[in-house]
Design an enzyme around this catalytic site. Structure first.
Site, PDB file in Angstrom:
ATOM      1  N   ASP A  41       2.634  -6.032   0.337  1.00 15.53           N
ATOM      2  CA  ASP A  41       3.928  -5.465   0.740  1.00 15.53           C
ATOM      3  C   ASP A  41       3.818  -3.956   0.919  1.00 15.53           C
ATOM      4  O   ASP A  41       3.363  -3.237   0.025  1.00 15.53           O
ATOM      5  CB  ASP A  41       4.990  -5.800  -0.304  1.00 15.53           C
ATOM      6  CG  ASP A  41       6.379  -5.411   0.151  1.00 15.53           C
ATOM      7  OD1 ASP A  41       6.760  -4.250  -0.089  1.00 15.53           O
ATOM      8  OD2 ASP A  41       7.060  -6.243   0.769  1.00 15.53           O
ATOM      9  N   ARG A  42       4.236  -3.498   2.069  1.00 16.62           N
ATOM     10  CA  ARG A  42       4.097  -2.084   2.400  1.00 16.62           C
ATOM     11  C   ARG A  42       5.014  -1.212   1.549  1.00 16.62           C
ATOM     12  O   ARG A  42       4.622  -0.157   1.038  1.00 16.62           O
ATOM     13  CB  ARG A  42       4.405  -1.863   3.887  1.00 16.62           C
ATOM     14  CG  ARG A  42       3.313  -2.306   4.843  1.00 16.62           C
ATOM     15  CD  ARG A  42       3.031  -3.797   4.844  1.00 16.62           C
ATOM     16  NE  ARG A  42       4.210  -4.587   5.242  1.00 16.62           N
ATOM     17  CZ  ARG A  42       4.370  -5.885   5.006  1.00 16.62           C
ATOM     18  NH1 ARG A  42       3.441  -6.556   4.344  1.00 16.62           N
ATOM     19  NH2 ARG A  42       5.455  -6.522   5.407  1.00 16.62           N
ATOM     20  N   THR A  43       6.262  -1.640   1.389  1.00 16.77           N
ATOM     21  CA  THR A  43       7.220  -0.848   0.617  1.00 16.77           C
ATOM     22  C   THR A  43       6.808  -0.749  -0.845  1.00 16.77           C
ATOM     23  O   THR A  43       6.906   0.323  -1.463  1.00 16.77           O
ATOM     24  CB  THR A  43       8.628  -1.462   0.743  1.00 16.77           C
ATOM     25  OG1 THR A  43       9.059  -1.362   2.098  1.00 16.77           O
ATOM     26  CG2 THR A  43       9.618  -0.735  -0.148  1.00 16.77           C
ATOM     27  N   ASN A  46       8.177  -1.878  10.844  1.00 14.98           N
ATOM     28  CA  ASN A  46       8.389  -0.437  10.835  1.00 14.98           C
ATOM     29  C   ASN A  46       7.619   0.239   9.708  1.00 14.98           C
ATOM     30  O   ASN A  46       6.966   1.267   9.912  1.00 14.98           O
ATOM     31  CB  ASN A  46       9.882  -0.136  10.690  1.00 14.98           C
ATOM     32  CG  ASN A  46      10.677  -0.500  11.924  1.00 14.98           C
ATOM     33  OD1 ASN A  46      10.908   0.313  12.805  1.00 14.98           O
ATOM     34  ND2 ASN A  46      11.125  -1.754  11.997  1.00 14.98           N
ATOM     35  N   THR A  47       7.670  -0.348   8.513  1.00 14.56           N
ATOM     36  CA  THR A  47       7.033   0.278   7.360  1.00 14.56           C
ATOM     37  C   THR A  47       5.521   0.364   7.528  1.00 14.56           C
ATOM     38  O   THR A  47       4.886   1.334   7.088  1.00 14.56           O
ATOM     39  CB  THR A  47       7.375  -0.506   6.080  1.00 14.56           C
ATOM     40  OG1 THR A  47       8.777  -0.774   6.040  1.00 14.56           O
ATOM     41  CG2 THR A  47       6.993   0.298   4.849  1.00 14.56           C
ATOM     42  N   ALA A  48       4.924  -0.626   8.183  1.00 20.87           N
ATOM     43  CA  ALA A  48       3.474  -0.621   8.381  1.00 20.87           C
ATOM     44  C   ALA A  48       3.005   0.561   9.210  1.00 20.87           C
ATOM     45  O   ALA A  48       1.830   0.937   9.162  1.00 20.87           O
ATOM     46  CB  ALA A  48       3.045  -1.930   9.045  1.00 20.87           C
ATOM     47  N   THR A  78      13.611   0.111   5.186  1.00 19.74           N
ATOM     48  CA  THR A  78      13.173  -0.054   3.804  1.00 19.74           C
ATOM     49  C   THR A  78      13.005   1.313   3.153  1.00 19.74           C
ATOM     50  O   THR A  78      12.821   2.342   3.838  1.00 19.74           O
ATOM     51  CB  THR A  78      11.838  -0.809   3.730  1.00 19.74           C
ATOM     52  OG1 THR A  78      10.818   0.002   4.333  1.00 19.74           O
ATOM     53  CG2 THR A  78      11.915  -2.149   4.431  1.00 19.74           C
ATOM     54  N   LYS A 137      14.407 -11.774   4.025  1.00 27.72           N
ATOM     55  CA  LYS A 137      13.024 -12.228   3.848  1.00 27.72           C
ATOM     56  C   LYS A 137      12.957 -13.615   3.215  1.00 27.72           C
ATOM     57  O   LYS A 137      11.940 -14.306   3.323  1.00 27.72           O
ATOM     58  CB  LYS A 137      12.212 -11.219   3.028  1.00 27.72           C
ATOM     59  CG  LYS A 137      11.754 -10.014   3.840  1.00 27.72           C
ATOM     60  CD  LYS A 137      10.776  -9.162   3.085  1.00 27.72           C
ATOM     61  CE  LYS A 137      10.241  -8.001   3.931  1.00 27.72           C
ATOM     62  NZ  LYS A 137       9.371  -8.444   5.038  1.00 27.72           N
ATOM     63  N   CYS A 189      14.066  -1.877  10.209  1.00 27.16           N
ATOM     64  CA  CYS A 189      13.235  -2.895   9.561  1.00 27.16           C
ATOM     65  C   CYS A 189      13.289  -4.091  10.485  1.00 27.16           C
ATOM     66  O   CYS A 189      14.380  -4.490  10.924  1.00 27.16           O
ATOM     67  CB  CYS A 189      13.769  -3.243   8.169  1.00 27.16           C
ATOM     68  SG  CYS A 189      12.968  -4.706   7.433  1.00 27.16           S
TER      69      CYS A 189
END
Length: 499
Positions: A288-290, A324-326, A367, A409, A440
């Site tokens: 998980d990126r966040t 987006n977070t990636a 996120t 999710k 996100c």
């Protein structure tokens, strides 16, 4: 080495005909020596064996197995970083388009070389062709020489001198080949008697002995020398194959499927073949990126990089990451890739600047990892608008809408998760946001993109970066690396458009 001094890697496929490929390779080496360019090319002769019976007087017509052999061999050469492939085999050129469509490495077209050579020597209208019946049945020469008068040997009503001269018990491919040149001479004479001005060897083994036949006064073209000169002269032929979009999937799974649907909807197509070729590496096990960006969660950099490298190895022209977070990890990954990652955030900012000029405050729902990393703020740096985000209370609502047991999710798109997201949206609108980025890739599953979404009596534009990325990737596929339009570099195209 710099790009200007790095040697070009040119490969010759030799397993289909060792006599022909050895002749072509020899002429290639000599041509480079004469040009003084030996150090500018790295050459590979791939002699992986393709088994076929000899001495049977039967011409090879095993196109199906030949295609599979070429697929494996060219992919092997691609792993060795071959930049282009030479293929001295006319049977293989009958399915060149189908083969090239599956290859990352461009195959230099021997038939195109012959067409240009015929035009250069005065464009004779009556051509004699020495070829197998398989090549003739596939109308290979008719396809490349429309409008020309073509004479073929063997003809159905005449003795066949050609096939025995190559594949027979005393043919060129055997040790007892004393009669082969004489038989080919007879075949050339028949073509001349029927009006042929120039003779083209439509079997690569004949091309290997074209100079011997020419010494006898026959007007035969040395097809291998023509092919070599063509391949060395036309630098613009060393270009990327048809555009293939690689997708780092599974981050998250529903967003990946949603992105692919948007690519399909964004494509102007009348048939299946008008759509983009997609290569998807769908791995929901990427950390998980966040959790990594705001806590002590596992670092996803290696897993993201590994996915990109697999896509690169499978022929992707560019990579899209519908997360987006990636994008917070692109700066670490991109320098070690040979293909670009299309930046969804940069495209979103550009879209706002182009279509929503005058909007002073742009809201961001994303996120906590995306917001903490500052990747959207970096992308928006220097823009004419202010990027605003929720306060801590409303940011917690966004995270719940995404990660809670009844969040998106977990497969929920209605009820509590939607209300939480609307609450955060209202906060941004009250602070003056007139456009809000759904930053996100799962959020558009709850609140789809809309031009006039009303919140607390005020209209607001809900912007979906996934849809913007999809449209941009479709544009890249049609404009950036169109194989038929010329040697356009995708990286150049991205620079031109400001990615």
């Amino acid at each position: 080495m710099t790009q200007n001094t790095y040697p070009r890697h040119l490969a010759v496929i030799g397993g289909l005909g060792r006599l022909a490929s050895a002749d072509l390779y020899n002429k290639l080496v000599k041509a480079l020596a004469i040009r003084g360019e030996t150090d500018r090319y790295r050459l590979t002769l791939e002699q992986q064996q393709f088994v076929r019976p000899l001495g049977s007087n039967l011409e090879p017509a095993d196109a199906g197995q030949r295609a599979l052999y070429l697929y494996d061999t060219i992919n092997l050469l691609a792993q060795c970083q071959a930049e282009a492939v030479m293929l001295p085999c006319y049977i293989s050129h009958t399915f060149m388009d189908e083969l090239q469509a599956e290859m990352r490495v461009p195959i230099l077209n021997m038939m195109t070389a012959l067409v240009q050579h015929v035009e250069r020597i005065g464009n004779p209208q009556r051509l004699g062709i020495l070829c197998t019946s398989y090549v003739r049945e596939k109308a290979l020469f008719e396809r490349y020489f429309p409008g020309k008068t073509l004479h073929f040997v063997p003809r159905k009503t005449h003795q066949d001198w050609v096939v025995p001269a190559i594949y027979g018990t005393h043919g060129l491919l055997t040790e007892q080949n004393n009669d082969a040149i004489g038989q080919l001479h007879l075949a050339c004479n028949e073509l001349i008697e029927h009006g042929a001005q120039v003779i083209i060897p439509g079997i690569s083994e004949i091309a290997a002995v074209a100079s011997t036949l020419a010494e006898r006064g026959l007007p035969i073209i040395d097809a291998h020398q023509v092919y070599v000169d063509f391949s060395l002269a036309h630098r613009n032929l060393y270009r990327a194959p048809k555009f293939k979009l690689g997708i780092v999937g599974g981050i998250g799974p529903a967003a990946t499927v949603d992105f692919m649907k948007k690519i399909v909807r964004s494509t102007c197509a009348e048939r299946d073949q008008d759509h983009l070729c997609l290569i998807v590496d769908h791995n929901p096990q990427i950390p998980d990126r966040t959790a990594n960006l705001i806590g002590d969660g596992a670092d996803p950099t290696l897993a993201l990089y590994s996915a990109c490298k697999r896509l690169e190895a499978n022929g992707a022209s560019a990579v899209a990451m519908p997360c987006n977070t990636a994008h917070a990890y692109i700066a670490r990954i991109q320098p070690s890739l040979s293909i670009p990652i299309v930046n969804m955030l940069s495209e979103t900012v550009r879209h706002i600047s182009n279509h929503y000029a005058g909007h002073k405050k742009i809201g961001l729902l994303a996120t906590s990892g995306t917001i903490t990393s500052g990747v959207y703020h970096d992308a928006a740096h220097g823009s004419a608008f202010e990027l605003i985000v929720p306060d801590s209370e409303h940011q917690a609502m966004v995270m719940e809408a995404i990660y809670a047991i009844d969040g998106v999710k977990a497969g929920c798109t209605e009820g509590r998760c939607r209300q939480l997201l609307v609450n955060a949206l209202e906060y941004l609108v009250e602070r003056g946001a007139t456009v809000v980025i759904l930053g996100c890739t799962e959020l558009p599953l709850i609140l789809p993109e809309q031009l006039n979404f009303e919140v607390a009596g005020k209209p607001v534009v809900l912007m979906d970066p996934t849809a913007i990325l999809a449209k941009h990737c479709v544009a890249l596929g049609s404009q950036g690396v169109d194989q038929q339009s010329g040697p356009v570099s995708l990286s150049d195209f991205l620079c031109e458009t400001g990615s």
